[in-house]
Design an enzyme around this catalytic site. Structure first.
Site, PDB file in Angstrom:
ATOM      1  N   ASP A   8       6.696  18.958  -5.741  1.00  0.00           N
ATOM      2  CA  ASP A   8       7.492  18.651  -4.718  1.00  0.00           C
ATOM      3  C   ASP A   8       9.316  18.813  -3.945  1.00  0.00           C
ATOM      4  O   ASP A   8       9.875  17.698  -5.005  1.00  0.00           O
ATOM      5  CB  ASP A   8       6.880  17.517  -4.043  1.00  0.00           C
ATOM      6  CG  ASP A   8       5.407  17.047  -4.293  1.00  0.00           C
ATOM      7  OD1 ASP A   8       4.679  17.666  -5.270  1.00  0.00           O
ATOM      8  OD2 ASP A   8       4.920  16.105  -3.692  1.00  0.00           O
ATOM      9  N   GLU A  39       7.097  19.936   0.687  1.00  0.00           N
ATOM     10  CA  GLU A  39       6.801  17.766   1.360  1.00  0.00           C
ATOM     11  C   GLU A  39       7.408  17.860   2.000  1.00  0.00           C
ATOM     12  O   GLU A  39       7.654  16.290   2.806  1.00  0.00           O
ATOM     13  CB  GLU A  39       5.184  17.932   0.665  1.00  0.00           C
ATOM     14  CG  GLU A  39       5.438  16.566   0.558  1.00  0.00           C
ATOM     15  CD  GLU A  39       4.031  15.956   2.049  1.00  0.00           C
ATOM     16  OE1 GLU A  39       4.393  16.664   2.290  1.00  0.00           O
ATOM     17  OE2 GLU A  39       3.923  14.586   1.073  1.00  0.00           O
ATOM     18  N   ASN A  40       8.741  17.355   0.543  1.00  0.00           N
ATOM     19  CA  ASN A  40       9.387  16.278   1.221  1.00  0.00           C
ATOM     20  C   ASN A  40      11.106  16.809   1.230  1.00  0.00           C
ATOM     21  O   ASN A  40      11.613  16.070   1.342  1.00  0.00           O
ATOM     22  CB  ASN A  40       9.411  15.309  -0.131  1.00  0.00           C
ATOM     23  CG  ASN A  40       8.281  15.011  -0.034  1.00  0.00           C
ATOM     24  OD1 ASN A  40       7.526  14.596  -0.820  1.00  0.00           O
ATOM     25  ND2 ASN A  40       7.655  13.560   0.418  1.00  0.00           N
ATOM     26  N   ASN A  68       0.857  15.291   2.739  1.00  0.00           N
ATOM     27  CA  ASN A  68       0.504  14.486   3.824  1.00  0.00           C
ATOM     28  C   ASN A  68       1.475  13.951   4.832  1.00  0.00           C
ATOM     29  O   ASN A  68       1.528  13.251   5.819  1.00  0.00           O
ATOM     30  CB  ASN A  68       0.490  13.090   2.805  1.00  0.00           C
ATOM     31  CG  ASN A  68       1.630  12.620   2.245  1.00  0.00           C
ATOM     32  OD1 ASN A  68       1.878  13.269   1.082  1.00  0.00           O
ATOM     33  ND2 ASN A  68       2.057  11.084   1.971  1.00  0.00           N
ATOM     34  N   HIS A  69       2.922  14.352   4.368  1.00  0.00           N
ATOM     35  CA  HIS A  69       3.795  14.512   5.962  1.00  0.00           C
ATOM     36  C   HIS A  69       3.953  16.068   6.803  1.00  0.00           C
ATOM     37  O   HIS A  69       4.650  15.546   6.918  1.00  0.00           O
ATOM     38  CB  HIS A  69       5.304  14.588   5.042  1.00  0.00           C
ATOM     39  CG  HIS A  69       5.295  12.579   4.659  1.00  0.00           C
ATOM     40  ND1 HIS A  69       5.477  13.050   2.401  1.00  0.00           N
ATOM     41  CD2 HIS A  69       5.362  11.775   4.965  1.00  0.00           C
ATOM     42  CE1 HIS A  69       5.355  11.107   2.286  1.00  0.00           C
ATOM     43  NE2 HIS A  69       5.406  10.738   4.245  1.00  0.00           N
ATOM     44  N   HIS A 147      -3.025  18.527  -2.908  1.00  0.00           N
ATOM     45  CA  HIS A 147      -1.507  16.803  -2.736  1.00  0.00           C
ATOM     46  C   HIS A 147      -2.670  16.189  -2.900  1.00  0.00           C
ATOM     47  O   HIS A 147      -3.069  15.108  -2.076  1.00  0.00           O
ATOM     48  CB  HIS A 147      -0.810  17.545  -1.971  1.00  0.00           C
ATOM     49  CG  HIS A 147       0.092  16.465  -1.540  1.00  0.00           C
ATOM     50  ND1 HIS A 147       1.764  17.137  -2.546  1.00  0.00           N
ATOM     51  CD2 HIS A 147       0.704  15.779  -0.717  1.00  0.00           C
ATOM     52  CE1 HIS A 147       2.309  16.553  -2.374  1.00  0.00           C
ATOM     53  NE2 HIS A 147       1.645  15.457  -1.356  1.00  0.00           N
ATOM     54  N   HIS A 172       2.128  14.855  -5.422  1.00  0.00           N
ATOM     55  CA  HIS A 172       2.425  14.527  -4.373  1.00  0.00           C
ATOM     56  C   HIS A 172       2.900  13.070  -5.188  1.00  0.00           C
ATOM     57  O   HIS A 172       3.270  12.757  -4.608  1.00  0.00           O
ATOM     58  CB  HIS A 172       1.236  13.865  -3.717  1.00  0.00           C
ATOM     59  CG  HIS A 172       1.044  12.566  -3.088  1.00  0.00           C
ATOM     60  ND1 HIS A 172       1.504  12.615  -1.938  1.00  0.00           N
ATOM     61  CD2 HIS A 172       0.774  11.100  -2.982  1.00  0.00           C
ATOM     62  CE1 HIS A 172       2.068  11.722  -1.609  1.00  0.00           C
ATOM     63  NE2 HIS A 172       0.656  10.264  -2.316  1.00  0.00           N
ATOM     64  N   HIS A 174       5.421  12.798  -7.702  1.00  0.00           N
ATOM     65  CA  HIS A 174       6.842  13.311  -8.558  1.00  0.00           C
ATOM     66  C   HIS A 174       6.656  13.043  -9.481  1.00  0.00           C
ATOM     67  O   HIS A 174       8.026  13.242 -10.092  1.00  0.00           O
ATOM     68  CB  HIS A 174       7.370  12.462  -7.241  1.00  0.00           C
ATOM     69  CG  HIS A 174       7.840  12.656  -5.794  1.00  0.00           C
ATOM     70  ND1 HIS A 174       8.596  12.556  -4.624  1.00  0.00           N
ATOM     71  CD2 HIS A 174       6.066  13.382  -4.788  1.00  0.00           C
ATOM     72  CE1 HIS A 174       8.273  12.760  -3.579  1.00  0.00           C
ATOM     73  NE2 HIS A 174       7.294  13.588  -3.875  1.00  0.00           N
TER      74      HIS A 174
HETATM   75 FE   LIG Z   1       3.353  13.537  -0.422  1.00  0.00          FE
END
Ligand SMILES: [Fe+2]
Length: 254
Positions: A8, A39-40, A68-69, A147, A172, A174
């Site tokens: 991520d 994702e982030n 999820n984001h 994830h 997810h 991290h």
């Molecule tokens: Fe996530």
């Protein structure tokens, strides 16, 4: 066949880190395919922008996955339009094209599927069932980014698809796990790749903010921590003849 899977990407500093190092990483590890979880990677550490995804593609990512984001900074139709930018395929009303893609390698094809876990997460569609629906056995290789929060869910999923997927990498949390291995049916697996983001942080977030939230249980607006970034990735070596994994190598760069 070497597949480099990058964990991520957190914040703009993590994005810069990946973009500056990815070309050399691809060369060093002789990666034929590179999959990056972006994702982030926006400025707030939640979601991915069009320009962030473009930067990852320009740096050498063949496929960019999310989690999820996924819809925080990007509209669902962007995933529909951008073939190699994926969101979890088990979000309700998500088309196969949004959550999976095929990389044409000339001599063979690789299906990439992005899924989200449901344990301790949003109640999405069942990722096991969604995999069954999407899995394309005509592709020699299949790589899944799952994830998910739960280590048990990720491990159970990998066992479920063992022999069908070439590799499953978790994202997810991290935090890189030390359990990379080849399962009995030939699926390469690691529970979590880790992240590409600030080293002095709480999974990417400013420590004082994470402490306040955990200690006082008050709402806190998180921001991405400053400072030097690390890069976590995993290299799966796959057999060209049958698509099975032969080696899993963890890459942890300070
Ligand atoms: Fe996530």
């Amino acid at each position: 066949m070497n597949v480099l899977c990058v964990g991520d990407v957190v914040g703009l500093s993590g994005l810069d880190e990946v973009c500056s190092r990815l070309p050399a990483l691809r060369r060093e590890y002789k990666a034929d395919v590179c999959i990056v979880n972006g994702e982030n990677s926006d400025v707030c550490g939640r979601g991915i922008t069009r320009s962030g995804a473009a930067a990852l593609f320009d740096a050498g990512a063949d496929v960019v996955t999310t989690g999820n984001h996924c819809f925080f900074r990007t509209r669902p139709d962007t995933f529909e339009e951008t073939e190699m930018l994926l969101c979890p395929a088990n979000f309700p009303y998500t088309s196969a094209r949004m959550g999976s893609c095929v990389v044409d390698l000339g001599r063979a094809r690789m299906q990439v599927i992005n899924l989200s876990g449901v344990a301790f997460m949003e109640p999405l569609d069942n990722p096991f069932v969604r995999f069954d629906e999407l899995y394309d056995s005509s592709c020699r290789f299949c790589v899944v980014d799952l994830h998910a929060e739960s280590t048990a869910e990720k491990r159970a999923f990998a066992c479920y698809v063992d022999g069908r997927a070439s590799a499953v990498f978790g994202t997810h949390t991290h935090v890189p796990t030390a359990d990379g291995q080849v399962l009995p049916g030939g699926t390469g697996y690691i529970t979590d790749v880790g992240m590409c983001g600030p080293l002095q942080s709480v999974i990417g977030v400013v420590p004082a903010q994470a402490i306040e939230k955990q200690r006082c249980h008050t709402p806190v607006r998180f921001s991405v921590a400053e400072g030097a970034c690390g890069l976590n990735a995993v290299l799966f070596t796959l057999n060209d003849a049958d698509g099975r994994c032969t080696a899993v190598r963890q890459i942890l760069l300070p």
